[in-house]
Design an enzyme around this catalytic site. Structure first.
Site, PDB file in Angstrom:
ATOM      1  N   CYS A 285       0.774  -1.073   0.052  1.00  0.00           N
ATOM      2  CA  CYS A 285       0.052   0.156  -0.028  1.00  0.00           C
ATOM      3  C   CYS A 285       0.821   1.150  -0.105  1.00  0.00           C
ATOM      4  CB  CYS A 285      -1.083   0.057   1.129  1.00  0.00           C
ATOM      5  SG  CYS A 285      -0.212   0.013   2.709  1.00  0.00           S
ATOM      6  N   HIS A 327      -2.108   1.219   7.381  1.00  0.00           N
ATOM      7  CA  HIS A 327      -2.333   1.069   5.961  1.00  0.00           C
ATOM      8  C   HIS A 327      -2.235   2.536   5.228  1.00  0.00           C
ATOM      9  CE1 HIS A 327      -4.261  -0.006   2.065  1.00  0.00           C
ATOM     10  NE2 HIS A 327      -5.429   0.788   2.304  1.00  0.00           N
ATOM     11  N   ASP A 342      -8.375   4.906  -2.610  1.00  0.00           N
ATOM     12  CA  ASP A 342      -7.498   3.686  -2.071  1.00  0.00           C
ATOM     13  C   ASP A 342      -7.312   3.117  -3.300  1.00  0.00           C
ATOM     14  OD1 ASP A 342      -6.117   1.693  -1.049  1.00  0.00           O
ATOM     15  OD2 ASP A 342      -7.361   1.885   0.604  1.00  0.00           O
TER      16      ASP A 342
END
Length: 723
Positions: A285, A327, A342
């Site tokens: 991520c 994250h 995202d």
């Protein structure tokens, strides 16, 4: 580069240049991070939807207060030196870069025009900017024009690239529709969305996906990996607005960067630098968000990399979040507001064993409405929730997890709204509201045996009766009613805490979910049911269900019960069909007390194929004295609109006179054959008469269809009790 108006004395005007210099960045130390999502669980035909997470570092770029934050500690900042005709230097260090203000007088410019091209304002300014552009990598120049001793007013913001590889046309110039960037700012009141969700759009701004079709198709075909700058240049050939720029970048990353499972497990092989992510095509991520931020920056789009907690891979319902964030995602500035996205979760999913990544594009995470984004993203800085009021971490932990499938299927709300629910007297209830007709099913500890789900026009209701105390995992699955495939997606998960068991609510294994009539059964041609509820209670073991049928529908019904010793044929004989025009009545006589499933099948009369299952009822009878015999056996010559008025029981008493009354049409003669033969007479559409059951074990009803024929056909068969 534009023009500017001057309506004042040139001797009273100065140009203030604000120079912001970005030095080279040092390599970052990556921390392992849990950054994916599991949306649903596996079952037959059910698909998981999640990525693994890794720990993120602090947000890079600009913090929520609008200040430029250093991405990593640097060895030394890069100084800026320049000349001011006032002989004054104004420089100030901010961590790893320097800011220099230069004031330049314009009094020597004559003659003084009303509109002055910026590039020819003064040889001093032009030379100064050209000399700066040769070595100020990543420098942003803000030009302020104001009379002496007055408040500055922003005129122009410029950005200088890194030598010939940079694309000056992407920043600060009106080239092919590219827009100038604006000064960054922290989230303000204009960015905030009300919480909870108002059931409006899933996006935080109006987005017409159909208008993106050509742009999306183009972005997917771009194959440039030598540099981030060249990739952005190629992508933006088809983009005109800031929204289109962001969309092109989003689509490319989501379809070209896969989750780095090996790198997640072995951090020594992991790099989150944008150029490394681009060239390897893999990252976690941190790399997704970093590449997105870098590409937006080159395209002239304000973008932030955010970090926080996520309800992703490995998340357990009701768990608490402690320690470092797990994250990373992004915020972009479009049309005067900040928006969230995202790209990691938009790209695809990893499997349950976390050994394989599958590209599976997810539109939900593009410019997601903040009131929905908070469902599984909790930023370190609460300002980046973009909500009013903001949620606390405790709220985030306690709130029900609605994954992207929940909203993408048009579902609106679920009750209860907490992840853990308690049973009351052995029962717990869940309901879901939705925009359109949706099909649902559920799993309670892997099975759907201990619940009763009913469909509503705009949702569903589920009553759960766990048959063991303790904690039980409850999953709700859904699919669009018009979906051709049989795959249900997990949309909700609960933990059901059961303290007591309701033993009376044990359902037969043959009970199929959902139960009872609904909008779905109406679509199959079963209209206006006499029993709209899924459970039919009977005290004497008898009940009747009626429907108005659609055209050309043939019906088949059967009765099921656990541990029943009856054959399938005998179970069907406990149901009698009676047709009156377009209405059908199902008479049910239960063989004994207990819980039974009435299953209803149908097909088109013109279709020679098999019957399709439509729906079922739950029939309950607690009277242990109940013991009804089956209805008489019918043969092929018994037409569906014939009707038995008496005797309804298929078991006749021995040595008795039994009265017969049958409704049949188009018949010449009717005989009842026992030890002797007894003719029935016709009166006002009914065939009536009496038969004596002495000396026989079976009684048959026969019809003579044509007076010119000499043979009879069997239509009904009765059994006679043994003495």
């Amino acid at each position: 580069m534009g023009t500017m108006d001057f309506k004042t004395d040139p001797s009273a005007v100065t140009i203030n240049l604000l120079l912001i210099v970005h030095p080279e960045e040092t390599a970052s130390k990556q921390k392992g991070q849990r950054e994916g999502q599991t949306e649903g669980s596996r079952r037959a035909g059910l698909q998981d939807d999640g990525n693994r997470n890794s720990r993120s570092q602090a947000p890079q770029g600009r913090d929520p207060n609008g200040q430029r934050a250093s991405r990593e500690p640097c060895k030394k900042g890069q100084a800026v030196t320049s000349y001011s005709n006032e002989g004054k230097w104004k420089a100030k260090r901010f961590g790893t870069f320097a800011v220099t203000r230069v004031a330049i007088s314009l009094a020597n410019i004559k003659p003084w025009p009303q509109r002055l091209p910026f590039s020819s304002m003064s040889p001093l300014i032009s030379c100064f900017l050209r000399s700066l552009s040769s070595f100020l990598a990543g420098t942003q120049v803000t030009v302020e024009v104001h009379p002496k001793d007055t408040t500055p007013q922003l005129f122009k913001k410029l950005s200088f690239g890194k030598g010939p590889q940079r694309l000056p046309s992407l920043r600060g110039q009106d080239n092919k529709g590219f827009q100038r960037t604006k000064d960054p700012r922290p989230p303000g009141g204009e960015d905030l969305h009300a919480y909870p969700w108002d059931k409006s759009s899933l996006k935080s701004m109006p987005v017409d996906l159909q208008q993106f079709e050509k742009l999306d198709a183009y972005a997917l075909k771009v194959n440039v990996k030598n540099s981030v700058e060249e990739l952005v240049k190629a992508l933006l050939k088809q983009a005109r607005t800031d929204l289109e720029k962001v969309r092109a970048i989003w689509m490319w990353i989501c379809h070209h960067i896969e989750y780095d499972i090996v790198g997640y497990h072995n951090k020594s092989q992991l790099s989150s630098k944008p150029i490394d992510v681009l060239q390897t095509g893999k990252s976690i991520c941190e790399g997704y968000a970093g590449l997105f931020e870098e590409m937006c920056s080159i395209a002239g789009i304000q973008c932030m990399k955010l970090s926080g907690y996520s309800k992703g891979y490995g998340y357990k319902m009701g768990q608490t979040f402690t320690g470092d964030s797990d994250h990373a995602w992004n915020a972009v500035y479009l049309d005067g507001r900040w928006h969230l996205l995202d790209s990691t979760w938009g790209s695809g999913a990893v499997d349950d064993s976390f050994t394989k990544f599958t590209f599976r594009y997810n539109e939900f995470y593009f410019l997601t409405h903040p009131a929905l984004f908070i469902n599984n993203h909790f930023p370190d800085n609460s300002n980046w929730q973009l909500l009013k009021p903001t949620l606390t971490l405790k709220d985030f932990e306690n709130n029900m997890l609605h994954n992207s499938n929940f909203y993408m299927l048009g579902l609106l709300t679920a009750h209860p709204e907490t992840a853990v629910i308690q049973t009351v007297n052995g029962k717990a209830s869940v309901s879901v509201d939705c925009r359109s007709a949706t099909l649902f099913t559920f799993k309670l500890k892997g099975t759907d045996e201990h619940g009763l789900m009913t469909l509503k026009k705009h949702g569903m209701k589920l009553d759960i009766y766990p048959q063991k105390t303790g904690s039980h995992k409850l999953q709700i699955f859904a699919k669009p009613s018009k979906a051709s495939e049989a795959v249900y997606n997990c949309v909700l998960e609960y933990v059901v805490e059961c303290k007591s068991v309701d033993k009376a609510m044990r359902f037969p294994k043959d009970l199929h979910q959902p139960v009872g009539p609904s909008w779905f059964t109406e679509r199959q041609g079963f209209l206006r049911p006499s029993h709209p509820n899924p459970i039919i209670h009977t005290n004497d073991g008898r009940c009747s269900v009626t429907f108005t049928l659609g055209k050309d529908i043939s019906v088949l019904a059967s009765l099921h019960c656990d541990n029943s010793r009856l054959t399938e044929d005998m179970r069907r004989r406990h149901i009698m069909q009676i047709h009156r025009g377009n209405q059908i009545e199902l008479k049910i006589h239960l063989p004994h007390a207990g819980n039974f499933v009435l299953k209803i099948y149908a097909k088109k009369k013109s279709d020679p194929g098999n019957y399709d299952y439509i729906f079922n009822y739950l029939i309950t009878c607690l009277n242990t004295e109940v013991k009804w015999p089956a209805f008489p056996q019918s043969y092929s010559k018994w037409v569906e609109d014939y009707e038995i008025l008496e005797p309804l029981s298929g078991l006749l008493p021995a040595n008795r006179n039994v009265q017969f009354k049958l409704k049949m049409h188009g018949i010449a003669k009717v005989l009842v054959q026992a030890e002797n033969t007894y003719p029935l007479t016709q009166s006002r559409g009914y065939w009536e008469g009496t038969c004596n059951t002495s000396g026989c074990r079976e009684v048959f009803v026969m019809v003579h269809e044509n007076a010119n024929h000499s043979f009879y056909s069997h239509v009904l068969k009765y059994e006679v009790e043994t003495q």
